[in-house]
Design a protein around this motif. Structure first.
Motif, PDB file in Angstrom:
ATOM      1  N   SER A  57       0.781  -1.153   0.169  1.00 53.69           N
ATOM      2  CA  SER A  57      -0.090  -0.080   0.052  1.00 53.69           C
ATOM      3  C   SER A  57       0.876   1.121  -0.033  1.00 53.69           C
ATOM      4  O   SER A  57       2.083   1.069   0.288  1.00 53.69           O
ATOM      5  CB  SER A  57      -0.996   0.019   1.232  1.00 53.69           C
ATOM      6  OG  SER A  57      -0.123  -0.066   2.420  1.00 53.69           O
ATOM      7  N   HIS A  58       0.277   2.322  -0.400  1.00 55.67           N
ATOM      8  CA  HIS A  58       1.118   3.435  -0.223  1.00 55.67           C
ATOM      9  C   HIS A  58       0.473   4.796   0.283  1.00 55.67           C
ATOM     10  O   HIS A  58      -0.986   4.676   0.198  1.00 55.67           O
ATOM     11  CB  HIS A  58       1.659   3.908  -1.704  1.00 55.67           C
ATOM     12  CG  HIS A  58       0.698   4.495  -2.802  1.00 55.67           C
ATOM     13  ND1 HIS A  58      -0.082   3.665  -3.571  1.00 55.67           N
ATOM     14  CD2 HIS A  58       0.160   5.912  -2.901  1.00 55.67           C
ATOM     15  CE1 HIS A  58      -1.158   4.470  -4.024  1.00 55.67           C
ATOM     16  NE2 HIS A  58      -0.499   5.735  -3.772  1.00 55.67           N
ATOM     17  N   THR A  59       1.101   5.701   0.820  1.00 54.14           N
ATOM     18  CA  THR A  59       0.631   6.827   1.088  1.00 54.14           C
ATOM     19  C   THR A  59       1.241   8.057   0.632  1.00 54.14           C
ATOM     20  O   THR A  59       2.327   7.779   0.235  1.00 54.14           O
ATOM     21  CB  THR A  59       0.601   7.016   2.640  1.00 54.14           C
ATOM     22  OG1 THR A  59       2.022   7.013   3.243  1.00 54.14           O
ATOM     23  CG2 THR A  59      -0.324   6.205   3.481  1.00 54.14           C
ATOM     24  N   ARG A  60       0.521   9.145   0.197  1.00 60.43           N
ATOM     25  CA  ARG A  60       1.286  10.399  -0.493  1.00 60.43           C
ATOM     26  C   ARG A  60       1.693  11.328   0.652  1.00 60.43           C
ATOM     27  O   ARG A  60       0.847  11.797   1.305  1.00 60.43           O
ATOM     28  CB  ARG A  60       0.270  10.820  -1.446  1.00 60.43           C
ATOM     29  CG  ARG A  60       0.564  11.880  -2.314  1.00 60.43           C
ATOM     30  CD  ARG A  60       1.076  11.371  -3.417  1.00 60.43           C
ATOM     31  NE  ARG A  60       1.430  12.276  -4.621  1.00 60.43           N
ATOM     32  CZ  ARG A  60       2.363  11.961  -5.406  1.00 60.43           C
ATOM     33  NH1 ARG A  60       3.060  10.968  -5.444  1.00 60.43           N
ATOM     34  NH2 ARG A  60       2.852  12.980  -6.262  1.00 60.43           N
ATOM     35  N   GLU A  61       3.003  11.846   0.612  1.00 59.27           N
ATOM     36  CA  GLU A  61       3.460  12.761   1.341  1.00 59.27           C
ATOM     37  C   GLU A  61       4.019  13.698   0.490  1.00 59.27           C
ATOM     38  O   GLU A  61       5.201  13.730   0.212  1.00 59.27           O
ATOM     39  CB  GLU A  61       4.677  12.183   2.414  1.00 59.27           C
ATOM     40  CG  GLU A  61       3.822  11.252   3.264  1.00 59.27           C
ATOM     41  CD  GLU A  61       4.797  10.341   4.234  1.00 59.27           C
ATOM     42  OE1 GLU A  61       6.102  10.633   4.158  1.00 59.27           O
ATOM     43  OE2 GLU A  61       4.403   9.169   4.780  1.00 59.27           O
ATOM     44  N   GLY A  62       3.319  14.946   0.163  1.00 60.51           N
ATOM     45  CA  GLY A  62       3.588  15.723  -0.566  1.00 60.51           C
ATOM     46  C   GLY A  62       3.917  15.316  -2.166  1.00 60.51           C
ATOM     47  O   GLY A  62       2.957  14.841  -2.656  1.00 60.51           O
ATOM     48  N   ARG A  63       5.126  15.365  -2.591  1.00 65.63           N
ATOM     49  CA  ARG A  63       5.258  14.983  -4.068  1.00 65.63           C
ATOM     50  C   ARG A  63       5.862  13.330  -3.805  1.00 65.63           C
ATOM     51  O   ARG A  63       6.056  12.799  -4.885  1.00 65.63           O
ATOM     52  CB  ARG A  63       6.283  15.782  -4.619  1.00 65.63           C
ATOM     53  CG  ARG A  63       5.599  16.990  -4.928  1.00 65.63           C
ATOM     54  CD  ARG A  63       6.443  18.218  -5.622  1.00 65.63           C
ATOM     55  NE  ARG A  63       7.318  17.287  -6.577  1.00 65.63           N
ATOM     56  CZ  ARG A  63       8.238  17.994  -7.643  1.00 65.63           C
ATOM     57  NH1 ARG A  63       8.424  19.236  -7.170  1.00 65.63           N
ATOM     58  NH2 ARG A  63       8.701  17.353  -8.592  1.00 65.63           N
ATOM     59  N   THR A  64       5.796  12.867  -2.586  1.00 69.01           N
ATOM     60  CA  THR A  64       6.463  11.201  -2.582  1.00 69.01           C
ATOM     61  C   THR A  64       5.466  10.431  -2.021  1.00 69.01           C
ATOM     62  O   THR A  64       4.822  10.516  -1.282  1.00 69.01           O
ATOM     63  CB  THR A  64       7.505  11.457  -1.412  1.00 69.01           C
ATOM     64  OG1 THR A  64       8.575  12.531  -1.764  1.00 69.01           O
ATOM     65  CG2 THR A  64       8.535  10.057  -1.345  1.00 69.01           C
ATOM     66  N   ASN A  65       5.647   9.233  -2.670  1.00 77.04           N
ATOM     67  CA  ASN A  65       4.880   8.201  -2.124  1.00 77.04           C
ATOM     68  C   ASN A  65       5.778   7.351  -1.322  1.00 77.04           C
ATOM     69  O   ASN A  65       6.992   7.031  -1.416  1.00 77.04           O
ATOM     70  CB  ASN A  65       4.505   7.009  -3.530  1.00 77.04           C
ATOM     71  CG  ASN A  65       3.429   7.498  -4.173  1.00 77.04           C
ATOM     72  OD1 ASN A  65       2.399   8.137  -3.632  1.00 77.04           O
ATOM     73  ND2 ASN A  65       3.519   7.280  -5.549  1.00 77.04           N
ATOM     74  N   THR A  66       5.060   6.965   0.044  1.00 79.94           N
ATOM     75  CA  THR A  66       5.699   6.078   0.965  1.00 79.94           C
ATOM     76  C   THR A  66       4.829   4.687   1.118  1.00 79.94           C
ATOM     77  O   THR A  66       3.797   4.692   1.125  1.00 79.94           O
ATOM     78  CB  THR A  66       5.665   6.805   2.360  1.00 79.94           C
ATOM     79  OG1 THR A  66       6.448   7.898   2.345  1.00 79.94           O
ATOM     80  CG2 THR A  66       6.492   5.652   3.431  1.00 79.94           C
ATOM     81  N   TYR A  67       5.731   3.717   0.682  1.00 82.07           N
ATOM     82  CA  TYR A  67       5.094   2.529   0.287  1.00 82.07           C
ATOM     83  C   TYR A  67       5.383   1.479   1.888  1.00 82.07           C
ATOM     84  O   TYR A  67       6.222   1.547   2.721  1.00 82.07           O
ATOM     85  CB  TYR A  67       5.959   1.580  -0.776  1.00 82.07           C
ATOM     86  CG  TYR A  67       5.901   2.191  -1.928  1.00 82.07           C
ATOM     87  CD1 TYR A  67       4.740   2.132  -2.600  1.00 82.07           C
ATOM     88  CD2 TYR A  67       6.940   3.136  -2.481  1.00 82.07           C
ATOM     89  CE1 TYR A  67       4.546   2.523  -3.715  1.00 82.07           C
ATOM     90  CE2 TYR A  67       6.731   3.635  -3.800  1.00 82.07           C
ATOM     91  CZ  TYR A  67       5.399   3.478  -4.483  1.00 82.07           C
ATOM     92  OH  TYR A  67       5.304   4.086  -5.478  1.00 82.07           O
ATOM     93  N   ARG A  68       4.073   0.828   2.000  1.00 80.15           N
ATOM     94  CA  ARG A  68       4.065  -0.090   3.253  1.00 80.15           C
ATOM     95  C   ARG A  68       3.955  -1.624   2.469  1.00 80.15           C
ATOM     96  O   ARG A  68       2.828  -1.798   1.874  1.00 80.15           O
ATOM     97  CB  ARG A  68       3.081   0.246   4.130  1.00 80.15           C
ATOM     98  CG  ARG A  68       3.141  -0.600   5.315  1.00 80.15           C
ATOM     99  CD  ARG A  68       2.021  -0.375   6.453  1.00 80.15           C
ATOM    100  NE  ARG A  68       1.190  -1.050   6.763  1.00 80.15           N
ATOM    101  CZ  ARG A  68       0.870  -2.381   6.441  1.00 80.15           C
ATOM    102  NH1 ARG A  68       1.577  -2.906   5.651  1.00 80.15           N
ATOM    103  NH2 ARG A  68      -0.495  -3.114   6.791  1.00 80.15           N
ATOM    104  N   ILE A  69       4.764  -2.396   3.055  1.00 79.18           N
ATOM    105  CA  ILE A  69       4.646  -3.836   2.424  1.00 79.18           C
ATOM    106  C   ILE A  69       4.085  -4.867   3.815  1.00 79.18           C
ATOM    107  O   ILE A  69       4.353  -4.596   4.825  1.00 79.18           O
ATOM    108  CB  ILE A  69       5.950  -4.386   2.476  1.00 79.18           C
ATOM    109  CG1 ILE A  69       6.677  -3.644   1.167  1.00 79.18           C
ATOM    110  CG2 ILE A  69       5.808  -5.991   2.082  1.00 79.18           C
ATOM    111  CD1 ILE A  69       8.079  -4.202   0.886  1.00 79.18           C
ATOM    112  N   ASP A  70       3.113  -5.505   3.485  1.00 82.49           N
ATOM    113  CA  ASP A  70       2.417  -6.506   4.429  1.00 82.49           C
ATOM    114  C   ASP A  70       3.296  -7.807   4.429  1.00 82.49           C
ATOM    115  O   ASP A  70       3.178  -8.668   3.743  1.00 82.49           O
ATOM    116  CB  ASP A  70       1.275  -6.795   4.148  1.00 82.49           C
ATOM    117  CG  ASP A  70       0.346  -7.625   5.149  1.00 82.49           C
ATOM    118  OD1 ASP A  70       1.075  -8.045   5.870  1.00 82.49           O
ATOM    119  OD2 ASP A  70      -0.873  -7.758   4.795  1.00 82.49           O
TER     120      ASP A  70
END
Length: 113
Positions: free
Chosen positions: A60-73
């Motif tokens: 999954s990802h969240t948008r932080e400004g112009r950057t995506n931060t991904y999270r792996i399950d």
């Protein structure tokens, strides 16, 4: 992501999906451009793989400004019946261990040169 090997043609043991997942595990805020360069894939292919992984619940990802931060399950189980019971965490630990060994070997080779 320096030291990227030249492109390879033919079949390989590790899928592009696993390579992309490992690249994201290495840097949760990696840009698609950097993942593509590291994995020797097109940006479009990486976008498709990320979409596949997200739709299947591995990522999954969240948008932080112009950057995506991904999270792996890490608890998600691998898809193929032959890997029944193996988790993403187990796969990534194998890939990370292999990368650590390769990096140590490179360091030793450079020290001898």
């Amino acid at each position: 992501m320096d030291g990227v090997p030249e492109p390879h043609t033919g079949w390989t043991f590790v899928t592009n999906h696993a390579r992309v997942l490992a690249a994201i595990a290495d840097d949760h805020s990696a840009r698609i451009r950097d993942i593509a360069a590291h994995c020797r894939l097109t940006e479009r292919a990486v976008q498709k793989i990320i979409s596949d992984l997200e739709h299947a619940g591995y990522l999954s990802h969240t948008r932080e400004g112009r950057t995506n931060t991904y999270r792996i399950d890490p608890s998600k189980v691998l898809r193929h019946p032959a890997e029944a019971g193996l988790t993403v965490a187990a796969l990534l630990s194998l890939l990370v261990r292999a990368e650590e060994v390769r990096s140590a070997d490179d360091t030793r080779r450079h020290a001898r040169a």
